[in-house]
Write a protein that holds these residues in place. Structure first.
Motif, PDB file in Angstrom:
ATOM      1  N   PHE A   1     -34.028  13.984   0.978  1.00 31.05           N
ATOM      2  CA  PHE A   1     -33.245  14.939   1.770  1.00 31.05           C
ATOM      3  C   PHE A   1     -34.043  16.193   2.063  1.00 31.05           C
TER       4      PHE A   1
ATOM      5  N   LEU B   1     -23.797  11.988  -5.907  1.00 34.48           N
ATOM      6  CA  LEU B   1     -23.996  11.400  -4.588  1.00 34.48           C
ATOM      7  C   LEU B   1     -22.848  10.451  -4.304  1.00 34.48           C
TER       8      LEU B   1
ATOM      9  N   GLU C   1     -29.540  20.654   7.339  1.00 35.21           N
ATOM     10  CA  GLU C   1     -29.865  19.735   6.259  1.00 35.21           C
ATOM     11  C   GLU C   1     -29.781  18.309   6.771  1.00 35.21           C
TER      12      GLU C   1
ATOM     13  N   PHE D   1     -30.241  13.909   5.242  1.00 32.24           N
ATOM     14  CA  PHE D   1     -30.571  13.060   4.102  1.00 32.24           C
ATOM     15  C   PHE D   1     -30.785  11.622   4.539  1.00 32.24           C
TER      16      PHE D   1
ATOM     17  N   ALA E   1     -24.989  24.074  12.631  1.00 28.83           N
ATOM     18  CA  ALA E   1     -26.186  23.223  12.611  1.00 28.83           C
ATOM     19  C   ALA E   1     -26.249  22.383  13.881  1.00 28.83           C
TER      20      ALA E   1
ATOM     21  N   PHE F   1     -25.737  20.151  -0.545  1.00 27.90           N
ATOM     22  CA  PHE F   1     -27.040  19.806   0.035  1.00 27.90           C
ATOM     23  C   PHE F   1     -27.019  18.475   0.788  1.00 27.90           C
ATOM     24  N   HIS F   2     -26.042  17.639   0.459  1.00 29.29           N
ATOM     25  CA  HIS F   2     -26.029  16.279   1.010  1.00 29.29           C
ATOM     26  C   HIS F   2     -24.897  16.086   2.013  1.00 29.29           C
TER      27      HIS F   2
ATOM     28  N   ARG G   1     -32.623   9.031  -2.907  1.00 29.68           N
ATOM     29  CA  ARG G   1     -32.046   9.992  -1.973  1.00 29.68           C
ATOM     30  C   ARG G   1     -33.103  11.004  -1.501  1.00 29.68           C
TER      31      ARG G   1
END
Lengths: 355, 355
Positions: free
Chosen positions: A140, B148, A68, A70, B202, B63-64, A138
């Motif tokens: 991402f 966020l 992932e 961002f 990752a 996700f962030h 944002r």
């Protein structure tokens, strides 16, 4: 516009928030941009749809292997009604290098900027106008192929969500107390420090928690190998004004290439102030502090723009910077950058982009 | 059972896969375990439900900022019909240390094991019985609060999903070709190398991609500070038999505390074989290789159990280990561990747990 993304408008628009009580990253607008990537097909089906939950399989790669990335930037509405972005091409450029490191497929930089502009345009009524507020953007990418096993995903989502925000630090441009992190490490050469990815932020939370427990707002990270060179402040770049030189860590792979960082360097050069991208030891910082030569210290980032540091603590030592007050240069940089971003300072560098 | 998780059974059970064509982590069973965490309330509402997509907000923290962790273990069905897990208490123990590092709230270890047993029990008909196949169990936690900003989430999901799998390496217990990674770094002291988190995986994909391009299956990681001590192989622990000593890297913060690693160390001790957890330089490995003293090298992990290394390459040097064939000790360890896991070797150590 080269791209013409289909738009599905919400049938249940939300009430706009009270600009006086806006916090950071809590509320989201009515729409979002979403585009898919499928191996063999590339990025496809970019569109603007109502902001809504995603349906994602529990086995999606992002939940297990954190593939992932961002970005973050802001939209402002100028007094004369223009909607302005600040250097979005730099976010797109950084996305390219992040994706390359994370085995995420390349996203065309122009497409990325156009997607941002398109969704901001649809939700432009959500841009708050009160001083210090903005529409945080944002972009991402998440890997959502459902499989277990360590390899790059064959399916991704690129999304852009929007959040009307108040100031990142609720107290405004007030000096922060920072402590030097000696145990935890943010990044190391050969790692992912330059990439804007979740893993870097998740790894830093423990240190931030420790800082809060000790009564500090943030930490100053040291390099991971020798543990003596200053690197970043929390999730921001770090600047030190020692005597007449402004110093920040060089982009050697462990530092996030901040857009505010780059803008500050450019402005300082333009103003004829000596600015160096070089390694600086924490000893040198404290030595300068003791001799009264650490004139200012500040963090730079998209969320807070400029965040002055009023006190720095390391082991048993403590140095108060500029009497714990906002420094002249920090204030000037903030005024200039914020002025450019909201369209009140003339943009001679072509940094602002109108939506 | 102390815990009594409510069960909602699927009304549309899927067809079981052909055990001859099973791959790794591609298919999922009919059910999953899911439990929520809410700040102020703790972990609550654990239950077994049909396997189905999650509805998650695009702003969810995972996700962030990649606040997430996972575990992995396998269930086997013994010839006499018992369903066996291998040392699940070790997965729960590692979860505790991972969570602590990642600011994820503590999950009771007994509860975690009971949740695993409960969902495996519901889907026990999915455990394939062909040699080399098993039911892979994936417990994981994701931060799903929609906001966020860099801070620990106030809401999490703990889930357990199940995947009937074939052998991790489709060729079976065949020696692999490994190359020594000199550029990228997996972990560094003060980082997250010991935690089982997405971010570590990752960050390693790029290196694995490079290995594949060069014709190697995996990489051997070196330490991030001096770049000379051997650490892990890909996503597995590394063992080197040099002369009569079996050596593996110590658990000093950069190494994943592998359960297979721990089991191998225990078995070697039990068998009277000298085993050392100590730092070992890559020079020492190559020197031993040249002198014919690098008798065996293998990787250990839950997915492949034991994976022998047949060839090791570093810069312009190359060493072939045991003529590129499976070593005697690698084979013996595999037979013992796999035999224990499937209930064909008598478990004198209490490592297997019946569901």
């Amino acid at each position: 516009m080269k791209y013409n993304f289909p738009i599905t408008r919400t049938t249940t628009p939300k009430a706009k928030p009270d600009p006086d009580t806006l916090r950071f990253g809590q509320l989201f607008t009515d729409h979002m941009f979403i585009m898919e990537y499928t191996t063999g097909k590339g990025w496809h089906d970019g569109k603007i749809v109502p902001y809504a939950p995603l349906q994602i399989e529990p086995a999606a790669a992002v939940f297990h292997y954190a593939q992932e990335m961002f970005e973050g930037l802001k939209a402002y509405k100028s007094k004369d009604g223009r909607v302005l972005l600040f250097r979005p091409d730099m976010n797109a450029k950084r996305t390219t290098s992040t994706n390359e490191r994370m085995c995420i497929p390349h996203l065309d930089e122009e497409l990325m900027v156009e997607a941002i502009k398109a969704v901001v345009n649809v939700d432009k009524d959500w841009i708050p106008e009160k001083k210090g507020t903005s529409l945080y953007i944002r972009p991402f990418i998440i890997a959502d192929e459902p499989f277990l096993g360590v390899r790059p995903s064959d399916h991704y989502l690129f999304m852009v969500i929007l959040s009307p925000v108040g100031p990142y630090y609720e107290g405004g441009l007030a000096p922060t107390k920072i402590f030097v992190e000696d145990d935890f490490v943010r990044a190391t050469p050969g790692g992912t420090g330059f990439a804007k990815i979740g893993g870097n932020y998740a790894a830093g939370m423990k240190s931030q928690e420790k800082a809060h427990e000790k009564g500090y707002e943030q930490v100053l990270w040291l390099d991971g190998v020798e543990r003596k060179y200053v690197e970043e402040i929390g999730t921001s770049n770090a600047f030190f004004k020692i005597h007449d030189e402004v110093i920040t860590a060089p982009l050697s792979g462990t530092i996030l290439p901040g857009i505010t960082r780059d803008s500050v360097i450019n402005l300082l050069k333009q103003w004829g102030i000596k600015v160096s991208e070089r390694r600086l030891t924490i000893e040198e910082v404290f030595e300068a502090g003791k001799q009264g030569k650490l004139i200012e210290m500040f963090a730079t980032g998209t969320a807070a723009v400029i965040s002055p540091v009023g006190e720095l603590s390391w082991k048993d030592e403590k140095v108060v910077i500029n009497n714990g007050e906002i420094g002249e240069l920090s204030q000037k940089l903030y005024d200039e950058l914020y002025g450019l971003q909201i369209g009140e300072v003339e943009d001679t560098l072509g940094w602002t982009v109108q939506v």
